[in-house]
Design a protein around this motif. Structure first.
Motif, PDB file in Angstrom:
ATOM      1  N   GLY A 109      -3.139  33.978 -61.425  1.00  0.00           N
ATOM      2  CA  GLY A 109      -1.435  34.008 -60.836  1.00  0.00           C
ATOM      3  C   GLY A 109      -0.618  34.822 -61.467  1.00  0.00           C
ATOM      4  N   ARG A 110      -1.387  35.238 -62.388  1.00  0.00           N
ATOM      5  CA  ARG A 110      -0.736  35.791 -63.434  1.00  0.00           C
ATOM      6  C   ARG A 110      -0.743  37.405 -63.775  1.00  0.00           C
ATOM      7  N   GLY A 111      -1.020  37.842 -62.123  1.00  0.00           N
ATOM      8  CA  GLY A 111      -1.029  38.979 -61.543  1.00  0.00           C
ATOM      9  C   GLY A 111      -1.172  39.757 -60.810  1.00  0.00           C
ATOM     10  N   VAL A 112      -1.464  40.801 -60.333  1.00  0.00           N
ATOM     11  CA  VAL A 112      -1.118  41.288 -58.686  1.00  0.00           C
ATOM     12  C   VAL A 112      -2.379  42.739 -58.570  1.00  0.00           C
ATOM     13  N   ALA A 113      -3.717  43.352 -57.612  1.00  0.00           N
ATOM     14  CA  ALA A 113      -3.451  44.440 -57.514  1.00  0.00           C
ATOM     15  C   ALA A 113      -3.728  45.199 -56.692  1.00  0.00           C
ATOM     16  N   ILE A 114      -2.770  46.295 -56.325  1.00  0.00           N
ATOM     17  CA  ILE A 114      -1.939  47.185 -55.575  1.00  0.00           C
ATOM     18  C   ILE A 114      -1.754  47.947 -54.625  1.00  0.00           C
ATOM     19  N   PRO A 115      -2.608  48.398 -53.744  1.00  0.00           N
ATOM     20  CA  PRO A 115      -3.657  49.705 -53.751  1.00  0.00           C
ATOM     21  C   PRO A 115      -2.410  50.210 -53.607  1.00  0.00           C
ATOM     22  N   VAL A 116      -2.911  51.796 -53.757  1.00  0.00           N
ATOM     23  CA  VAL A 116      -2.339  53.219 -53.483  1.00  0.00           C
ATOM     24  C   VAL A 116      -2.648  53.919 -52.564  1.00  0.00           C
ATOM     25  N   ARG A 117      -2.252  53.685 -51.451  1.00  0.00           N
ATOM     26  CA  ARG A 117      -3.182  54.341 -50.164  1.00  0.00           C
ATOM     27  C   ARG A 117      -2.055  55.981 -49.696  1.00  0.00           C
ATOM     28  N   SER A 118      -3.080  57.386 -48.956  1.00  0.00           N
ATOM     29  CA  SER A 118      -2.857  58.396 -48.715  1.00  0.00           C
ATOM     30  C   SER A 118      -3.354  58.365 -47.753  1.00  0.00           C
ATOM     31  N   GLY A 119      -2.406  58.116 -46.193  1.00  0.00           N
ATOM     32  CA  GLY A 119      -2.998  57.712 -44.947  1.00  0.00           C
ATOM     33  C   GLY A 119      -3.864  56.603 -44.525  1.00  0.00           C
ATOM     34  N   ASN A 120      -4.945  57.001 -44.565  1.00  0.00           N
ATOM     35  CA  ASN A 120      -5.631  55.761 -44.235  1.00  0.00           C
ATOM     36  C   ASN A 120      -6.770  55.328 -45.301  1.00  0.00           C
ATOM     37  N   THR A 121      -7.150  56.350 -46.540  1.00  0.00           N
ATOM     38  CA  THR A 121      -7.788  56.371 -47.672  1.00  0.00           C
ATOM     39  C   THR A 121      -6.539  55.103 -48.749  1.00  0.00           C
ATOM     40  N   THR A 122      -7.572  54.307 -49.741  1.00  0.00           N
ATOM     41  CA  THR A 122      -7.088  53.760 -51.040  1.00  0.00           C
ATOM     42  C   THR A 122      -7.301  54.672 -52.252  1.00  0.00           C
ATOM     43  N   ILE A 123      -6.452  55.648 -52.468  1.00  0.00           N
ATOM     44  CA  ILE A 123      -6.725  56.475 -53.492  1.00  0.00           C
ATOM     45  C   ILE A 123      -6.822  56.022 -55.091  1.00  0.00           C
ATOM     46  N   ALA A 124      -6.064  55.212 -55.480  1.00  0.00           N
ATOM     47  CA  ALA A 124      -6.380  54.514 -56.259  1.00  0.00           C
ATOM     48  C   ALA A 124      -5.444  52.451 -56.385  1.00  0.00           C
ATOM     49  N   VAL A 125      -5.781  52.342 -57.603  1.00  0.00           N
ATOM     50  CA  VAL A 125      -5.044  50.748 -57.603  1.00  0.00           C
ATOM     51  C   VAL A 125      -4.343  50.976 -59.119  1.00  0.00           C
ATOM     52  N   VAL A 126      -3.345  49.711 -58.592  1.00  0.00           N
ATOM     53  CA  VAL A 126      -2.056  49.691 -59.688  1.00  0.00           C
ATOM     54  C   VAL A 126      -2.104  48.209 -60.067  1.00  0.00           C
ATOM     55  N   ASP A 127      -3.047  47.708 -61.064  1.00  0.00           N
ATOM     56  CA  ASP A 127      -3.315  46.221 -61.552  1.00  0.00           C
ATOM     57  C   ASP A 127      -2.294  46.150 -62.342  1.00  0.00           C
ATOM     58  N   VAL A 128      -2.019  44.782 -62.232  1.00  0.00           N
ATOM     59  CA  VAL A 128      -0.514  44.656 -63.557  1.00  0.00           C
ATOM     60  C   VAL A 128      -0.509  43.071 -63.391  1.00  0.00           C
ATOM     61  N   ARG A 129       0.042  42.818 -65.166  1.00  0.00           N
ATOM     62  CA  ARG A 129      -0.270  41.348 -65.607  1.00  0.00           C
ATOM     63  C   ARG A 129       0.893  40.792 -65.894  1.00  0.00           C
ATOM     64  N   SER A 130       0.781  39.305 -66.543  1.00  0.00           N
ATOM     65  CA  SER A 130       2.131  39.258 -66.730  1.00  0.00           C
ATOM     66  C   SER A 130       1.850  38.267 -67.295  1.00  0.00           C
ATOM     67  N   ALA A 131       2.961  37.813 -68.361  1.00  0.00           N
ATOM     68  CA  ALA A 131       2.774  36.268 -69.695  1.00  0.00           C
ATOM     69  C   ALA A 131       2.644  34.735 -68.741  1.00  0.00           C
ATOM     70  N   GLY A 132       3.604  35.276 -67.912  1.00  0.00           N
ATOM     71  CA  GLY A 132       3.504  33.780 -66.465  1.00  0.00           C
ATOM     72  C   GLY A 132       3.008  34.319 -65.186  1.00  0.00           C
TER      73      GLY A 132
END
Length: 407
Positions: A109-132
């Motif tokens: 529960g302390r983070g989430v991975a979010i896709p970066v999409r270009s058209g129908n393709t995921t070209i990157a993933v932004v993975d963030v974290r938090s203390a809580g």
């Protein structure tokens, strides 16, 4: 008396329509928009751009402690980042998001991975974290940022692919030149160990025959002396061929010294009106920065150009200019010889076997050597005004995704 009824609970608010990325970002102030534009307009190279975007996410959110930006590789099989090995597609939370194109919260529960999409393709993933627990408004902000990151990272990936193609072409050119020089070295060794040794042995036996022949056979002695001179001439030409195939000075001292040796050896030979004047001028940075295969190609071009000046142009003066710059090197060979019609000679090259001019082979060879390395050779000449051969060869410089932490 009837007691008053308790007040009715307030009705739940009607769900608001999701905010657009522009609305979410505008809610954080103009400073964030300015930072986004600044990063988007900065360096387009990976992994530096990924690191900048990761840092922007951390600086923009309220509760996020760090961010990783994973970028899909050119083969679209793994995600690259600067803090560790590549993550295969489908492996872990980040790999799952890249494979399915949907955000996924981490199990703690302390983070989430979010896709970066270009058209129908995921070209990157932004993975963030938090203390809580990761705040919803930060997740929404990162989602909006990921949408804006897509065109920037697309541009970076295209640039990376172009650079890789360029480097692959450089590696091919280097291997091609190395293969050519390896073959020249092999021929040089075979001539030295074969023909040169046999000529030396032949000279020894001719000397022995001369001593053994009685003095009253003057015609026989004269023929032996002629044979000895021819043997010595063949031995000298063989030594010159060995040196031309692979000059040791190029390996030992570099291009400038090799050109100076080439000029000295060319100047030692007789020209149409005496000894030929061959000079070398070096300008700019020293050639230690030049790759070996570039030095070899330039030496071969100079060797061919000087040889043409001596063999075909009846030149009395040849000037070599080697000019170094940060991104390219230029070789210019100018003579005062008879000159020729450039277009006519190159047109004859296609039927050289049926013509008397064979030097077009050398001109084409110089061009091919330069083009193999991404450069060019231009030949300027007119009958009666001499010839200039100019070779310009680029010397390109030798640049994965990023992590940022809150300071």
């Amino acid at each position: 008396m009837t007691p008053p009824s308790p007040p009715s609970p307030p009705s739940p608010p009607s769900p608001a329509s999701p905010a657009s990325p522009a609305e979410l970002l505008a809610g954080r102030g103009n400073d964030l928009l300015i930072r986004i534009v600044a990063v988007a307009c900065s360096d387009r190279e990976l992994p530096r751009m990924a690191e900048e975007l990761a840092g922007l996410v951390v600086r923009s959110a309220r509760a996020l402690t760090f961010c990783d930006v994973y970028v899909l590789d050119d083969e679209e099989r793994a995600l690259e980042w600067s803090a560790g090995p590549a993550v295969p597609l489908g492996e872990g939370d980040v790999g799952w998001v890249a494979a399915h194109g949907r955000a996924r919260a981490h199990t703690d529960g302390r983070g989430v991975a979010i896709p970066v999409r270009s058209g129908n393709t995921t070209i990157a993933v932004v993975d963030v974290r938090s203390a809580g627990p990761c705040p919803d408004d930060d997740v929404a902000l990162v989602t909006a940022l990921a949408e804006l990151f897509a065109p920037v990272l697309c541009s970076c990936r295209r640039l990376r692919a172009a650079r890789e193609r360029e480097h692959a072409a450089e590696r091919f050119a280097e291997r091609a030149v190395e293969a050519q020089e390896a073959e020249r070295s092999r021929l040089s060794r075979e001539i030295h160990d074969g023909i040169a040794q046999r000529l030396a042995s032949l000279g020894f036996h001719l000397s022995a025959a001369e001593r053994a022949l009685p003095e009253h056979h003057p015609e026989g002695l004269a023929q032996i002396m002629v044979a000895r001179k021819l043997c010595e001439l063949a031995a000298a030409e063989t030594r010159a061929a060995i040196g031309g195939l692979r000059p040791p000075v190029l390996d030992d001292l570099g291009l400038s010294a090799a050109l100076a040796t080439l000029a000295r050896e060319a100047g030692d030979g007789p020209g149409p009106s005496g000894v030929i004047d061959v000079s070398v001028t070096v300008e700019g940075e020293l050639e230690e920065e030049l790759p070996d295969h570039v030095q070899t190609a330039l030496y071969r071009i100079a060797q061919e150009a000087v040889g043409n000046s001596l063999r075909h142009a009846s030149a009395t003066c040849v000037d070599l200019l080697l000019e170094h710059a940060s991104d390219r090197v230029r070789l210019k060979v100018t003579d005062d010889g008879t000159g020729f019609a450039v277009r006519e000679v190159f047109a004859q090259g296609a039927r050289a076997e049926r013509t008397r001019r064979t030097d077009s082979y050398g001109l084409r060879g110089m061009r091919e050597r330069a083009e193999l390395l991404g450069g060019r050779v231009t030949v300027t000449s007119r009958p009666g005004v001499g010839t200039t051969v100019e070779a310009v060869i680029p010397v390109p410089g030798r640049g994965r995704a990023g992590r940022a932490t809150s300071g």
